[in-house]
Design a protein around this motif. Structure first.
Motif, PDB file in Angstrom:
ATOM      1  N   LYS A  84       7.180  -8.707  -3.402  1.00  0.00           N
ATOM      2  CA  LYS A  84       7.508  -7.661  -4.373  1.00  0.00           C
ATOM      3  C   LYS A  84       8.203  -8.215  -5.620  1.00  0.00           C
ATOM      4  O   LYS A  84       7.932  -7.775  -6.745  1.00  0.00           O
ATOM      5  CB  LYS A  84       8.387  -6.590  -3.716  1.00  0.00           C
ATOM      6  CG  LYS A  84       7.685  -5.790  -2.643  1.00  0.00           C
ATOM      7  CD  LYS A  84       8.624  -4.746  -2.052  1.00  0.00           C
ATOM      8  CE  LYS A  84       7.903  -3.917  -0.991  1.00  0.00           C
ATOM      9  NZ  LYS A  84       8.791  -2.873  -0.406  1.00  0.00           N
ATOM     10  N   GLU A  85       9.079  -9.177  -5.406  1.00  0.00           N
ATOM     11  CA  GLU A  85       9.841  -9.722  -6.525  1.00  0.00           C
ATOM     12  C   GLU A  85       8.955 -10.438  -7.542  1.00  0.00           C
ATOM     13  O   GLU A  85       9.327 -10.576  -8.711  1.00  0.00           O
ATOM     14  CB  GLU A  85      10.912 -10.692  -6.010  1.00  0.00           C
ATOM     15  CG  GLU A  85      11.975 -10.058  -5.130  1.00  0.00           C
ATOM     16  CD  GLU A  85      11.493  -9.772  -3.713  1.00  0.00           C
ATOM     17  OE1 GLU A  85      10.402 -10.283  -3.349  1.00  0.00           O
ATOM     18  OE2 GLU A  85      12.192  -9.045  -2.985  1.00  0.00           O
ATOM     19  N   GLN A  87       5.723  -9.542  -8.268  1.00  0.00           N
ATOM     20  CA  GLN A  87       4.678  -8.685  -8.844  1.00  0.00           C
ATOM     21  C   GLN A  87       4.892  -8.333 -10.325  1.00  0.00           C
ATOM     22  O   GLN A  87       3.937  -8.388 -11.106  1.00  0.00           O
ATOM     23  CB  GLN A  87       4.504  -7.428  -7.995  1.00  0.00           C
ATOM     24  CG  GLN A  87       3.863  -7.717  -6.649  1.00  0.00           C
ATOM     25  CD  GLN A  87       3.499  -6.449  -5.886  1.00  0.00           C
ATOM     26  OE1 GLN A  87       3.276  -5.393  -6.471  1.00  0.00           O
ATOM     27  NE2 GLN A  87       3.437  -6.557  -4.560  1.00  0.00           N
ATOM     28  N   TYR A 143       2.056  -0.032  -7.203  1.00  0.00           N
ATOM     29  CA  TYR A 143       2.951  -0.873  -8.002  1.00  0.00           C
ATOM     30  C   TYR A 143       4.192  -0.097  -8.432  1.00  0.00           C
ATOM     31  O   TYR A 143       5.300  -0.638  -8.453  1.00  0.00           O
ATOM     32  CB  TYR A 143       2.207  -1.416  -9.213  1.00  0.00           C
ATOM     33  CG  TYR A 143       3.059  -2.276 -10.114  1.00  0.00           C
ATOM     34  CD1 TYR A 143       3.608  -3.464  -9.650  1.00  0.00           C
ATOM     35  CD2 TYR A 143       3.323  -1.887 -11.429  1.00  0.00           C
ATOM     36  CE1 TYR A 143       4.403  -4.254 -10.464  1.00  0.00           C
ATOM     37  CE2 TYR A 143       4.112  -2.672 -12.255  1.00  0.00           C
ATOM     38  CZ  TYR A 143       4.655  -3.847 -11.768  1.00  0.00           C
ATOM     39  OH  TYR A 143       5.442  -4.638 -12.568  1.00  0.00           O
ATOM     40  N   VAL A 146       6.558  -0.224  -5.743  1.00  0.00           N
ATOM     41  CA  VAL A 146       7.213  -1.533  -5.691  1.00  0.00           C
ATOM     42  C   VAL A 146       8.374  -1.571  -6.677  1.00  0.00           C
ATOM     43  O   VAL A 146       9.476  -2.046  -6.356  1.00  0.00           O
ATOM     44  CB  VAL A 146       6.204  -2.661  -5.996  1.00  0.00           C
ATOM     45  CG1 VAL A 146       6.938  -3.983  -6.263  1.00  0.00           C
ATOM     46  CG2 VAL A 146       5.228  -2.840  -4.841  1.00  0.00           C
ATOM     47  N   SER A 149      11.287   0.269  -5.306  1.00  0.00           N
ATOM     48  CA  SER A 149      11.962  -0.466  -4.236  1.00  0.00           C
ATOM     49  C   SER A 149      12.811  -1.612  -4.778  1.00  0.00           C
ATOM     50  O   SER A 149      13.768  -2.048  -4.136  1.00  0.00           O
ATOM     51  CB  SER A 149      10.943  -1.009  -3.233  1.00  0.00           C
ATOM     52  OG  SER A 149      10.198  -2.094  -3.786  1.00  0.00           O
ATOM     53  N   LEU A 150      12.452  -2.104  -5.967  1.00  0.00           N
ATOM     54  CA  LEU A 150      13.213  -3.174  -6.608  1.00  0.00           C
ATOM     55  C   LEU A 150      14.356  -2.630  -7.459  1.00  0.00           C
ATOM     56  O   LEU A 150      15.108  -3.402  -8.065  1.00  0.00           O
ATOM     57  CB  LEU A 150      12.283  -4.026  -7.485  1.00  0.00           C
ATOM     58  CG  LEU A 150      11.213  -4.853  -6.758  1.00  0.00           C
ATOM     59  CD1 LEU A 150      10.267  -5.497  -7.766  1.00  0.00           C
ATOM     60  CD2 LEU A 150      11.854  -5.907  -5.861  1.00  0.00           C
TER      61      LEU A 150
END
Length: 209
Positions: A84-85, A87, A143, A146, A149-150
């Motif tokens: 994830k980090e 992307q 996305y 994502v 979530s970040l």
């Protein structure tokens, strides 16, 4: 061996005649009778090769259709499988590489691509852009999750605008192929298109360019 060679030659002639007929008139207006006549064979003999006009079109366009759709779907999967980090930083690069490969494939199969993009109304191939739009839309939604979530901004997008922008992106890309621009020009335009759309999407998603 001689019989196999004769059959191959006849099949090749059928494909050449069919491709010319489909490119000139499109699938719906193309005449199977004209194709058969131009090859100098009977309709009965033709049905020894293909069961229908649809099956004949499939033989010409199917492989190219499967590559374009499959490569695009594969690129979406590869991006989604990145940590994830990574992307956000890979967003423009991943999609750009995929479109670059698709462009070069298309220029090696220009006639087949034009059959799909310009002449396929009435067949399942006419839905290529719609299928790609659906894949891209699902990838965009994933996305955004994502980003959430970040802990990064991920504003909800208007679905109508999203659909318009994604559809326009694919039509813009395929215009390069439809108009058979010199490959060097098409490569340059593709790079500019990638910069344009990447910056635009990052802006709408609340990300720093």
């Amino acid at each position: 061996m001689k019989k196999q060679q004769e059959e191959f030659t006849t099949l090749e002639r059928i494909h050449l005649a069919a491709k010319a007929e489909f490119l000139e008139k499109g699938f719906q207006s193309a005449s199977l009778r004209n194709i058969v006549k131009s090859v100098g064979m009977t309709t009965g003999a033709f049905y020894g090769y293909y069961k229908s006009k649809e099956e004949l079109f499939e033989s010409l366009a199917g492989e190219t259709y499967r590559y374009l759709l499959g490569r695009f779907r594969e690129a979406q999967t590869e991006f989604a499988e990145l940590p994830k980090e990574q992307q956000p930083e890979a967003l423009g690069t991943a999609s750009g590489q995929c479109m670059w490969e698709m462009l070069h494939y298309a220029y090696r199969h220009l006639e087949e691509c034009k059959l799909i993009l310009c002449c396929s109304e009435g067949t399942r191939f006419a839905g290529l852009v719609d299928e790609m739009v659906q894949i891209e839309t699902e990838g965009t939604h994933a996305y955004l999750e994502v980003l959430k979530s970040l802990g990064r901004p991920a504003p909800k997008m208007d679905e109508r605008l999203e659909h318009i922008l994604i559809t326009g992106m694919f039509h813009t890309f395929f215009e390069l192929i439809i108009h058979e621009m010199p490959l060097e020009d098409a490569e340059h335009y593709l790079e500019q298109m990638r910069d344009f759309y990447t910056a635009g999407w990052m802006k709408l998603m609340g990300q720093e360019p």
